[in-house]
Design a protein around this motif. Structure first.
Motif, PDB file in Angstrom:
ATOM      1  N   PRO A  52      -2.200   9.423  14.352  1.00 19.33           N
ATOM      2  CA  PRO A  52      -2.250   8.853  12.996  1.00 19.33           C
ATOM      3  C   PRO A  52      -0.970   9.104  12.206  1.00 19.33           C
ATOM      4  CG  PRO A  52      -4.287   9.987  13.481  1.00 19.33           C
ATOM      5  CD  PRO A  52      -3.342  10.323  14.593  1.00 19.33           C
ATOM      6  N   TRP A  81       1.703   6.882  13.631  1.00 17.94           N
ATOM      7  CA  TRP A  81       1.435   5.497  13.265  1.00 17.94           C
ATOM      8  C   TRP A  81       1.791   5.251  11.808  1.00 17.94           C
ATOM      9  CZ3 TRP A  81      -0.438   1.880  16.740  1.00 17.94           C
ATOM     10  CH2 TRP A  81      -0.772   0.633  16.204  1.00 17.94           C
ATOM     11  N   MET A  82       1.447   6.216  10.961  1.00 23.52           N
ATOM     12  CA  MET A  82       1.772   6.116   9.539  1.00 23.52           C
ATOM     13  C   MET A  82       3.280   5.984   9.352  1.00 23.52           C
ATOM     14  SD  MET A  82       0.987   8.956   6.578  1.00 23.52           S
ATOM     15  CE  MET A  82       1.832  10.347   7.308  1.00 23.52           C
ATOM     16  N   PHE A 108       0.431  -5.886  11.749  1.00 27.55           N
ATOM     17  CA  PHE A 108      -0.760  -6.196  12.517  1.00 27.55           C
ATOM     18  C   PHE A 108      -0.429  -6.910  13.827  1.00 27.55           C
ATOM     19  CE2 PHE A 108      -2.487  -5.764   8.195  1.00 27.55           C
ATOM     20  CZ  PHE A 108      -3.439  -4.805   8.462  1.00 27.55           C
ATOM     21  N   TYR A 160      -8.187  15.040  -5.445  1.00 26.35           N
ATOM     22  CA  TYR A 160      -8.357  13.605  -5.598  1.00 26.35           C
ATOM     23  C   TYR A 160      -9.401  13.267  -6.664  1.00 26.35           C
ATOM     24  CZ  TYR A 160      -9.456   8.760  -4.585  1.00 26.35           C
ATOM     25  OH  TYR A 160      -9.668   7.417  -4.695  1.00 26.35           O
ATOM     26  N   THR A 193      -3.875   5.258  -3.530  1.00 25.79           N
ATOM     27  CA  THR A 193      -4.933   4.264  -3.336  1.00 25.79           C
ATOM     28  C   THR A 193      -4.751   3.050  -4.245  1.00 25.79           C
ATOM     29  OG1 THR A 193      -6.327   5.341  -4.973  1.00 25.79           O
ATOM     30  CG2 THR A 193      -6.601   6.036  -2.693  1.00 25.79           C
ATOM     31  N   TRP A 209      -0.203  -2.828   2.865  1.00 27.86           N
ATOM     32  CA  TRP A 209      -0.218  -1.741   3.832  1.00 27.86           C
ATOM     33  C   TRP A 209       1.126  -1.078   4.051  1.00 27.86           C
ATOM     34  CZ3 TRP A 209      -4.188   0.936   4.834  1.00 27.86           C
ATOM     35  CH2 TRP A 209      -5.448   0.363   4.813  1.00 27.86           C
ATOM     36  N   GLN A 253       1.800   1.082   1.111  1.00 28.89           N
ATOM     37  CA  GLN A 253       0.867   2.202   1.062  1.00 28.89           C
ATOM     38  C   GLN A 253       1.227   3.264   2.113  1.00 28.89           C
ATOM     39  OE1 GLN A 253      -3.344   1.210   1.551  1.00 28.89           O
ATOM     40  NE2 GLN A 253      -3.633   1.948  -0.530  1.00 28.89           N
ATOM     41  N   LEU A 254       1.570   2.793   3.313  1.00 25.29           N
ATOM     42  CA  LEU A 254       1.905   3.740   4.379  1.00 25.29           C
ATOM     43  C   LEU A 254       3.237   4.435   4.115  1.00 25.29           C
ATOM     44  CD1 LEU A 254       0.621   1.701   7.433  1.00 25.29           C
ATOM     45  CD2 LEU A 254      -0.374   3.770   6.471  1.00 25.29           C
ATOM     46  N   ALA A 279       2.383   7.008   1.608  1.00 27.96           N
ATOM     47  CA  ALA A 279       1.636   8.079   2.259  1.00 27.96           C
ATOM     48  C   ALA A 279       2.578   8.985   3.042  1.00 27.96           C
ATOM     49  CB  ALA A 279       0.571   7.490   3.176  1.00 27.96           C
ATOM     50  N   TRP A 314      -3.825  10.916   5.011  1.00 28.12           N
ATOM     51  CA  TRP A 314      -4.504  10.935   6.310  1.00 28.12           C
ATOM     52  C   TRP A 314      -5.637   9.903   6.344  1.00 28.12           C
ATOM     53  CZ3 TRP A 314      -4.041  13.102  11.053  1.00 28.12           C
ATOM     54  CH2 TRP A 314      -5.177  13.251  11.843  1.00 28.12           C
ATOM     55  N   ILE A 352      -5.996   7.237   4.448  1.00 27.55           N
ATOM     56  CA  ILE A 352      -5.472   5.872   4.342  1.00 27.55           C
ATOM     57  C   ILE A 352      -5.019   5.370   5.717  1.00 27.55           C
ATOM     58  CG2 ILE A 352      -3.438   4.595   3.538  1.00 27.55           C
ATOM     59  CD1 ILE A 352      -3.866   5.823   0.815  1.00 27.55           C
ATOM     60  N   VAL A 353      -4.318   6.239   6.463  1.00 27.11           N
ATOM     61  CA  VAL A 353      -3.873   5.824   7.792  1.00 27.11           C
ATOM     62  C   VAL A 353      -5.073   5.474   8.667  1.00 27.11           C
ATOM     63  CG1 VAL A 353      -2.566   6.459   9.825  1.00 27.11           C
ATOM     64  CG2 VAL A 353      -1.921   7.367   7.620  1.00 27.11           C
ATOM     65  N   TRP A 354      -6.099   6.293   8.605  1.00 25.04           N
ATOM     66  CA  TRP A 354      -7.279   6.017   9.422  1.00 25.04           C
ATOM     67  C   TRP A 354      -7.982   4.740   8.978  1.00 25.04           C
ATOM     68  CZ3 TRP A 354      -9.007   7.723  13.982  1.00 25.04           C
ATOM     69  CH2 TRP A 354      -8.461   8.912  14.491  1.00 25.04           C
ATOM     70  N   SER A 355      -8.022   4.479   7.672  1.00 29.45           N
ATOM     71  CA  SER A 355      -8.677   3.250   7.231  1.00 29.45           C
ATOM     72  C   SER A 355      -7.884   2.051   7.737  1.00 29.45           C
ATOM     73  CB  SER A 355      -8.827   3.228   5.710  1.00 29.45           C
ATOM     74  OG  SER A 355      -7.598   2.974   5.104  1.00 29.45           O
ATOM     75  N   PHE A 356      -6.578   2.211   7.847  1.00 28.45           N
ATOM     76  CA  PHE A 356      -5.714   1.177   8.413  1.00 28.45           C
ATOM     77  C   PHE A 356      -5.994   1.022   9.912  1.00 28.45           C
ATOM     78  CE2 PHE A 356      -1.401   0.420  10.299  1.00 28.45           C
ATOM     79  CZ  PHE A 356      -1.272  -0.897   9.885  1.00 28.45           C
ATOM     80  N   LEU A 357      -6.095   2.148  10.612  1.00 31.73           N
ATOM     81  CA  LEU A 357      -6.335   2.119  12.061  1.00 31.73           C
ATOM     82  C   LEU A 357      -7.710   1.554  12.401  1.00 31.73           C
ATOM     83  CD1 LEU A 357      -4.902   5.605  13.113  1.00 31.73           C
ATOM     84  CD2 LEU A 357      -4.038   3.378  13.819  1.00 31.73           C
ATOM     85  N   GLN A 408      -9.516  -0.678  10.754  1.00 31.92           N
ATOM     86  CA  GLN A 408      -9.838  -2.044  10.321  1.00 31.92           C
ATOM     87  C   GLN A 408     -10.212  -2.904  11.520  1.00 31.92           C
ATOM     88  OE1 GLN A 408      -7.182  -3.959   7.230  1.00 31.92           O
ATOM     89  NE2 GLN A 408      -5.954  -2.282   8.015  1.00 31.92           N
ATOM     90  N   VAL A 431     -12.119   6.484  -0.025  1.00 32.07           N
ATOM     91  CA  VAL A 431     -11.031   5.696   0.549  1.00 32.07           C
ATOM     92  C   VAL A 431     -11.514   4.879   1.753  1.00 32.07           C
ATOM     93  CG1 VAL A 431      -8.790   5.814   1.692  1.00 32.07           C
ATOM     94  CG2 VAL A 431      -9.268   7.281  -0.271  1.00 32.07           C
TER      95      VAL A 431
END
Lengths: 301, 320
Positions: free
Chosen positions: A48, A51-52, A64, A234, A254, A265, A268-269, A272, B147, B149-154, B156, B260
């Motif tokens: 993750p 990927w981020m 995508f 948060y 968010t 995205w 956002q990434l 992040a 963390w 947010i990345v998972w919500s992206f992954l 989808q 999230v």
């Protein structure tokens, strides 16, 4: 997990090598199996973050893409530029940073003072006051969020940073720090302080110049978990803050959406990544202190 | 701390005209009195903070729970036990409690099992263990929302996980939009985030297991499996208790991940108690009912903590 071979240990012992607590892995074949299993297990922990980072460098059209690319073919900083132009991100970064630093320093000071007094000074009502403080450990902050919102509302502190700073420094989140410091001060030899007293030092000086410098490792643990906790808050900022200029990072992350509420995205990434990066870098260089510090505190899930 | 009471704070100074002090008090050194004052000053910030930000709010939620309080409409009126009746008859309460239970149990089981597995694997004297420990621990320091947010992206429908699954010919589900996979996804994401903490605690416990006991069991012909279940697990049971308490209480507080990843959906399948509480209070502006839900949450935490404390004598084998 039958990966170890018992004779190995005795072979060590026969060869006069010290027998360690941890058992070595056996044959080369088993070694391959062992490292293979560890590497497979590591994937969901590393992927993750990887990927981020890589996706934050991709143009939105590639994010995508199928099949997914492990490294962007046309890296771009678009997302990073967007992060700063779509929201007052620099300001939000500063908000998170200064609040976390302030609360960490405040917690280190006030929790070590309270911890020291509970461990070393005797005063009437001590046990009762300690019990009062310990209730903070039992009550999740989510339970008290509604009345706290009302209290700060009546003090005109909604949409300011005050609730975030005051509650985290003096309220429930600081109790664990006090507890850790108390446990640590109890273990310090009293003789060190008596020497200070003979030299005519008052309590404050004994605490500040003798006890505190000796408790560096406990203070470090307190600093690490306080910083992480505040950096990650948060629910509280989303409840207390409304103005984007006052947002902290988790809350801001968010809010990167387009006019239709769809997520942007790449931006956002990128944001992040910028949020995760400083702590990750510090962690890589100081992982021993991190891991041992948090193991020492033994709490906070 | 019993002797603290024998040292009465500087009364002789405070009341000059008072009756003469009993002789034994004359020997209280002056620094002891100053000490007591210092003690109060040292604990004052924290005690005031807890009183103001924990005890007072706790009293207030009880008070609020007897009121119907709609912030938007500006109404605040005494309704007695109406909120508690609403709680019992709330058709959403059963599914919310079920989601909360499923989440907490799933999280604890998966988290502890994985943490123990990782700790056992890493508890070896070979190269690269520090590296792997760093890897498994690293999500703990990654910002929680980042963390998630990345998972919500992954996760989808057209995200990375399904992309990878497609490579091996599997058509993955829309993870976060379908009931059962949504809850499983939230649990998995949360476990990978925090399992490193429990792993570290287990590692510390495993290294505290005396070598001689293991050697002795081996001499008696114990297999690896027997050694693990009969020797290691009982010896580290205090740590298993500690981590399970932390993880259960922590699981009841999970909010950001739900907000999230699923916003409590699909339907209300991932609406856990904390999420429902915040929703009622701050989205639907029912502060009174939100306070009632807060009392329920507090009650559960209290019962769990006390229960585990009581149980520890039964299933913790060894404690120093």
């Amino acid at each position: 997990m039958a990966v170890t071979v018992p004779p190995e240990t005795s072979a060590d012992a026969r060869a006069g090598r010290p027998v360690g607590r941890r058992r070595p892995v056996g044959s080369p074949w088993r070694k391959v199996l062992f490292y293979g299993a560890l590497s497979v297990l590591a994937v969901p922990f590393v992927f993750p973050t990887w990927w981020m980072f890589t996706s934050s460098l991709k143009p939105i059209s590639e994010i995508f893409a199928f099949p997914p690319e492990l490294w962007p073919s046309n890296p771009t900083l678009e997302g990073y530029v967007g992060a700063f132009t779509e929201q007052p991100f620099a300001l939000q970064y500063w908000n998170s940073m200064y609040i976390a630093v302030l609360v960490t320093l405040g917690t280190m000071l006030f929790s070590s003072m309270a911890g020291y007094a509970f461990a070393r000074i005797r005063f009437p009502g001590q046990d009762l006051l300690f019990l009062v403080v310990l209730t903070g450990l039992l009550i999740p902050s989510e339970v008290t969020i509604v009345p706290l919102f009302q209290l700060f509302n009546s003090w005109g502190m909604i949409d300011t940073h005050w609730p975030l700073i005051l509650v985290t420094t003096f309220g429930a989140p600081s109790v664990l720090a006090t507890f850790i410091m108390r446990q640590y001060f109890i273990t310090l030899p009293v003789e060190l302080e008596e020497a200070g007293r003979i030299d005519g030092l008052g309590r404050w000086r004994i605490y500040w110049s003798i006890a505190l410098p000796l408790s560096r490792s406990a203070l470090a643990a307190v600093a690490i978990f306080t910083f992480l906790n505040v950096w990650n808050l948060y629910l509280e900022p989303t409840v207390y803050l409304q103005t984007p200029e006052l947002f902290t990072l988790p809350q801001a992350l968010t809010r990167y959406t387009d006019a239709y509420g769809g997520e942007m995205w790449n931006i956002q990434l990128a944001a992040a990544t910028l949020t995760a990066l400083p702590v990750l870098i510090v962690f890589v260089f100081a992982q021993k202190q991190f891991v041992e510090g948090l193991a020492q505190t033994g709490l906070k899930g | 701390m019993a002797d603290a009471t024998t040292v009465t704070p500087g009364r002789a100074h405070a009341r000059p005209g008072a009756a003469p002090t009993p002789p034994r008090r004359r020997f209280v050194p002056s620094y002891a009195r100053r000490d007591q004052l210092t003690g109060y000053l040292f604990v004052a910030p924290q005690v005031l903070g807890i009183t103001l930000f924990v005890l007072l709010p706790l009293g207030l939620i009880v008070w609020y729970s007897f009121h119907e309080w709609n912030v938007l409409a500006g109404t605040f009126r005494w309704v007695g036990l109406e909120n508690f009746e609403k709680l019992v008859t709330d058709p959403k309460l059963a599914p919310v409690m079920q989601a909360t239970a499923v989440f907490s149990i799933g999280l604890v089981v998966f988290n502890l099992a994985l943490a123990l597995l990782l700790a056992v694997l890493l508890n070896r004297k070979v190269r690269g263990m520090t590296f792997f420990r760093t890897v498994f621990f690293s999500p703990v320091v990654v910002s929680l929302v980042a963390w998630t947010i990345v998972w919500s992206f992954l996760l989808q429908d057209n995200g990375g996980i399904n992309g990878i699954l497609q490579l091996v010919g599997i058509d993955g589900p829309n993870w976060l939009r379908e009931g059962p996979t949504a809850m499983a996804s939230v649990i998995v994401v949360q476990v990978f985030k925090n399992v490193g903490l429990n792993m570290v605690l287990f590692l510390a416990a495993l290294q505290g297991v005396p070598q001689e006991v293991q050697e002795a069991a081996r001499m008696d012909g114990a297999s690896d499996r027997q050694l693990f279940w009969r020797i290691t697990v009982p010896l580290i049971s205090p740590t298993i208790l500690l981590t399970s308490i932390i993880t259960i209480v922590g699981s009841l507080q999970v909010f950001a991940q739900i907000a999230v990843l699923t916003q409590g959906g699909p339907g209300i399948s991932t609406t856990v108690l904390v999420y429902y509480l915040v929703q009622q209070a701050f989205d639907f502006h029912h502060f009174g009912y939100g306070s009632t839900l807060a009392i329920l949450l507090f009650g559960i935490v209290l019962v769990l903590t006390i229960a585990q404390w009581q149980l520890r004598k039964r299933w913790v084998f060894y404690e120093n």
